[in-house]
Design an enzyme around this catalytic site. Structure first.
Site, short mmCIF file in Angstrom:
data_model
loop_
_atom_site.label_atom_id
_atom_site.label_comp_id
_atom_site.label_asym_id
_atom_site.label_seq_id
_atom_site.Cartn_x
_atom_site.Cartn_y
_atom_site.Cartn_z
N PHE A 90 0.85 -1.18 0.00
CA PHE A 90 0.00 0.00 0.00
C PHE A 90 0.89 1.24 0.00
CE2 PHE A 90 -2.01 -3.19 3.01
CZ PHE A 90 -2.65 -3.86 1.99
N ASP A 115 2.19 4.43 0.61
CA ASP A 115 1.86 5.57 1.47
C ASP A 115 3.12 6.39 1.73
OD1 ASP A 115 3.31 3.99 3.21
OD2 ASP A 115 1.88 4.12 4.86
N ASP A 135 3.70 -5.76 3.78
CA ASP A 135 3.29 -4.40 4.16
C ASP A 135 2.80 -4.37 5.61
OD1 ASP A 135 1.34 -2.04 4.40
OD2 ASP A 135 2.28 -1.66 2.46
#
Length: 332
Positions: A229, A231, A305
């Site tokens: 993910f 970010d 992750d």
């Protein structure tokens, strides 16, 4: 109409590879990739590599993931805080705590009939901070939450009924979410190609998987189609661990605290190279497991992750010298 605007964006994994092969300011470092894979290999049987305990109800997960973006404070000293049952939370966990607190107060915050038409003031109360610093981007959180609630109401009135249209296929779930809910369309253009990161859509599917696994109903296929993910915390951890490298120019820009716009070339490179870096870490990890005579390895990018994000939070003091990039947007 320019042809690239018409074509479907590359999926996150292909986007990551496309970006990493052309990147000017962010580089995947092979030795660091090996090092992280070895670190994960030694940890692969520990609890760190499994999903977490807060997430039990699917509509709760939908509400949290729809508002899961941009928690970094304007000034490090001014963090938004929520204290729940004696524990004070910052960052993403303030959102989790605030939604759970609202439920304890009898606010039907996880009911789409309620949150599809919640007022800004009601949401401000739900997300209220326990200090002077409010959670950033209240107006945007309100817009995406009500929009998401309306979509659920059009599709059976719950996240479960909405997502069931995609069958058991994780990839199709991501496609469905992105197609139906505009705030999840985490896309950009890079070197003339439409690309995607789909950070929140992938987290939503991963959390759905986690809830079903915990209930013993986890039969979702194609989880390997999901990527990490992208970010602002995980790239910092990857740089700290030597698996990603920033150019000197980019380092200087970030150290100055310059904001990068969503879609800025450097911001896209940071996110895309992070995705590709984790894909390479995963490949290396599979090799290590095979060489160790182990059975096939079911560690996917999502699980990596789930490990790297808490790692970044736990080691944030040692990592303080590596700047995170700052982009105010609804995508992460």
């Amino acid at each position: 109409m320019h042809s690239s605007l018409m074509e479907a964006p590359l999926f996150p994994r292909e986007s990551g590879q496309f970006i990493a092969e052309r990147s000017q300011d962010v580089f995947v470092e092979d030795e660091g990739v090996q090092k992280v894979a070895e670190m994960l290999f030694t940890l692969r049987h520990s609890d760190d590599l499994t999903a977490s305990g807060w997430k039990k109800a699917l509509n709760w997960v939908f509400v949290v993931d729809t508002m899961n973006f941009s928690f970094w404070p304007e000034k490090e000293t001014q963090q938004c805080e929520v204290t729940y049952k004696g524990t004070t939370y910052t960052g993403y966990m303030t959102l989790c705590a605030a939604i759970t607190r609202a439920m304890d107060e009898g606010i039907p915050i996880t009911d789409p009939k309620y949150f599809s038409q919640i007022s800004v003031d009601e949401l401000a109360h739900v997300l209220r901070s326990d200090n002077e610093t409010p959670m950033p981007m209240l107006q945007e959180r309100h817009k995406v939450l009500t929009e998401g609630g309306c979509v659920l109401l059009e599709h059976g009135g719950s996240f479960r009924s909405f997502i069931s249209q995609a069958g058991n296929d994780a990839q199709k779930m991501v496609e469905l979410i992105v197609k139906k809910i505009p705030s999840y369309r985490d896309e950009a253009t890079y070197e003339g190609r439409r690309i995607s990161f789909y950070k929140r859509a992938q987290i939503l599917v991963a959390d759905f998987w986690g809830v079903l696994e915990a209930r013993g109903e986890g039969n979702i296929t194609n989880m390997d189609g999901l990527t990490m993910f992208a970010d602002y915390r995980v790239p910092q951890a990857l740089v700290y661990l030597g698996a990603l490298r920033y150019s000197d120019a980019l380092m200087q820009t970030l150290r100055k605290g310059e904001l990068l716009c969503s879609g800025d070339r450097r911001e896209v490179e940071i996110r895309g190279c992070s995705i590709w870096c984790v894909e390479l870490i995963r490949e290396r990890l599979h090799k290590l497991v095979q060489e160790g005579g182990g059975q096939s390895c079911d560690i996917n990018a999502v699980i990596i992750d789930f490990y790297l994000w808490p790692y970044a939070k736990q080691h944030h003091k040692e990592m303080a010298h590596i700047p995170i990039h700052h982009t105010r947007c609804i995508y992460y």
